[in-house]
Design a protein around this motif. Structure first.
Motif, PDB file in Angstrom:
ATOM      1  N   ALA A  22       0.348  -1.141  -0.022  1.00  0.00           N
ATOM      2  CA  ALA A  22       0.263   0.289  -0.340  1.00  0.00           C
ATOM      3  C   ALA A  22       1.068   1.340   0.011  1.00  0.00           C
ATOM      4  N   LEU A  23       1.956   1.260   0.697  1.00  0.00           N
ATOM      5  CA  LEU A  23       3.258   2.583   1.066  1.00  0.00           C
ATOM      6  C   LEU A  23       3.348   3.066  -0.416  1.00  0.00           C
ATOM      7  N   ALA A  24       4.090   1.212  -1.267  1.00  0.00           N
ATOM      8  CA  ALA A  24       4.642   1.620  -2.693  1.00  0.00           C
ATOM      9  C   ALA A  24       3.508   2.600  -3.258  1.00  0.00           C
ATOM     10  N   ASP A  61       9.543   5.487   5.520  1.00  0.00           N
ATOM     11  CA  ASP A  61       8.922   5.226   5.162  1.00  0.00           C
ATOM     12  C   ASP A  61       9.052   5.468   3.709  1.00  0.00           C
ATOM     13  N   VAL A  62       9.027   6.796   3.700  1.00  0.00           N
ATOM     14  CA  VAL A  62       8.844   6.615   1.884  1.00  0.00           C
ATOM     15  C   VAL A  62       9.835   6.233   1.070  1.00  0.00           C
ATOM     16  N   LEU A  83       9.758   3.789  -2.065  1.00  0.00           N
ATOM     17  CA  LEU A  83       9.739   4.463  -3.431  1.00  0.00           C
ATOM     18  C   LEU A  83      10.949   3.719  -4.045  1.00  0.00           C
ATOM     19  N   VAL A  84      11.608   2.883  -3.451  1.00  0.00           N
ATOM     20  CA  VAL A  84      12.696   1.642  -3.708  1.00  0.00           C
ATOM     21  C   VAL A  84      11.585   0.989  -4.517  1.00  0.00           C
ATOM     22  N   ARG A 122       7.895  -2.305  -9.236  1.00  0.00           N
ATOM     23  CA  ARG A 122       6.904  -2.079  -9.268  1.00  0.00           C
ATOM     24  C   ARG A 122       6.664  -1.802 -10.723  1.00  0.00           C
ATOM     25  N   THR A 123       7.222  -0.722 -10.927  1.00  0.00           N
ATOM     26  CA  THR A 123       7.083   0.049 -12.046  1.00  0.00           C
ATOM     27  C   THR A 123       7.957  -0.180 -13.528  1.00  0.00           C
ATOM     28  N   GLY A 124       8.989  -0.997 -12.953  1.00  0.00           N
ATOM     29  CA  GLY A 124       9.983  -0.892 -14.149  1.00  0.00           C
ATOM     30  C   GLY A 124      10.901   0.189 -14.360  1.00  0.00           C
ATOM     31  N   GLY A 125      11.042   0.653 -13.197  1.00  0.00           N
ATOM     32  CA  GLY A 125      12.507   1.900 -13.185  1.00  0.00           C
ATOM     33  C   GLY A 125      10.987   3.405 -13.717  1.00  0.00           C
TER      34      GLY A 125
END
Length: 400
Positions: free
Chosen positions: A216-218, A246-247, A251-252, A257-260
């Motif tokens: 969820a944070l991602a 947390d942030v 972000l990592v 998950r977005t392929g960069g």
């Protein structure tokens, strides 16, 4: 990164300029730089909210204008139409994130509240205790709220009366309602005239399985960067209410998950600056005509004071600073943010009395001719949105 580039890219990502690149997201959709092609911009106010994830909405009418102005003028709804979508539950208004009032869509309300409620409770614990609504008193009050909204939408006055009948005080009602929101008991209902109401949470928000906190944070930071970037880690922490730690971790995960597509920028002037690589590529590839339209320094914007272009970033918000003003700018209600080329050049407010409105403008400097033409266009758009006779009052510029 030069301030002008930073402003332009944020305006572009925010949907305040040009076609928006990057999918209008409804949550949980993986993307990649390879498939991040242009997609149609939102065409409805709830589409604007869904894309932004959460839109700050303390001031009810100006916040609705903030949604409408991000839509093409040819399909822009007026205030009555936006209000109708809120009444219908296509847009919900609740306390989430820091916490403060936000617009969210039903598909995001449950997981956002589940994610942020523990943090909000931690931040608000002392205040709630001081107000006398912790422990048993708070639990009893929330039971009263649950019972009331189970029978239909209830105004604050009706809920206050129910508390009194249950032998509880009505002082501090807003804290009771805040707790009920955090416990997924109540959320915004249909307006009753000019009064706000509350509905049962499960009536307006679809059921769904709980999400792991890391996931969820991602998604939270991913969608924030896609619609507010470039943004620093501190920007994202300030906007979301979560810790820097947390942030950073989120972000990592979001980058993976977005392929960069969510990418860190190596910028010597900003620590930990992140952006949407797809939007950055599209922004850089604009032809001269597009660039002129997007970056026109004479373009006036009339934003609500809590607009995401402002509140999506941490103080001191140097990108808003015009020449000659050194003090940090806090463009909050009752006067909102008037921009030229993405920097603040004054304040404004729509003052509605009965069925007439006064559009008050308080400039900090004289307008150039092109700026004045743009201002007149924006004021016409606001009057059209309000749907009532409107007059304009422009205060003279104070002598330096």
């Amino acid at each position: 990164m030069e301030p002008a580039e930073l402003r332009s890219r944020r305006l572009f990502a925010q949907g305040l300029r040009g076609p928006v690149v990057g999918a209008e997201r409804s949550g949980g959709v993986r993307s990649s730089r390879a498939d991040a092609t242009a997609s149609p911009p939102p065409t409805t106010p709830e589409g604007v909210v869904a894309r932004a994830l959460a839109v700050q909405a303390q001031e009810y009418l100006p916040a609705q204008w903030g949604l409408a102005q991000r839509l093409p003028r040819s399909m822009r709804p007026d205030a009555a139409a936006v209000g109708g979508r809120i009444d219908e539950g296509a847009i919900l208004r609740t306390h989430v994130l820091r916490p403060t009032w936000h617009f969210v869509v039903p598909a995001d309300a449950r997981w956002l509240l589940e994610l942020s409620a523990p943090r909000v409770r931690q931040q608000m614990a002392g205040t709630i205790r001081k107000a006398g609504w912790d422990g048993e008193a708070g639990s009893r009050a929330v039971e009263v709220v649950a019972r009331e909204v189970a029978g239909g939408h209830r105004t604050r006055g009706e809920i206050a009366e129910a508390l009194v009948q249950a032998g509880l005080p009505k002082d501090g009602l807003l804290f009771v309602l805040l707790i009920a929101e955090l416990e997924l008991v109540a959320i915004s209902g249909a307006n009753v005239g000019a009064q706000r109401s509350y509905a049962a949470f499960d009536e307006r928000v679809p059921a769904g399985p709980p999400r792991p906190r890391e996931e969820a944070l991602a998604e939270l930071v991913e969608r924030a960067v896609l619609t507010r970037g470039p943004a620093t880690v501190r920007d994202l922490a300030s906007w979301s209410g979560f810790t820097l730690r947390d942030v950073r971790a989120a972000l990592v995960e979001a980058s993976d998950r977005t392929g960069g597509r969510i990418e860190r920028i190596d910028d010597p002037d900003e620590t930990e600056l992140w952006h949407d690589a797809a939007v950055a590529a599209a922004w850089s590839a604009r032809d001269a005509t597009d660039a002129t339209a997007d970056d026109d320094p004479a373009r006036i914007d009339l934003l609500q004071g809590y607009d995401e272009y402002v509140m999506g970033h941490a103080m001191p918000r140097a990108y808003l600073q015009p020449p000659g003003i050194a003090a940090p700018i806090i463009p909050e209600f009752p006067l909102h943010a008037m921009l030229a080329g993405g920097t603040m050049i004054g304040r404004w407010a729509p003052v509605v009395q009965g069925r007439r409105a006064t559009l008050r403008v308080v400039p900090w400097r004289a307008f150039a001719r092109a700026e004045r033409r743009s201002l007149d266009e924006r004021l016409d758009e606001v009057a059209e949105f309000l749907g009532m006779p409107s007059e304009v009052e422009i205060e003279p510029v104070a002598p330096a």
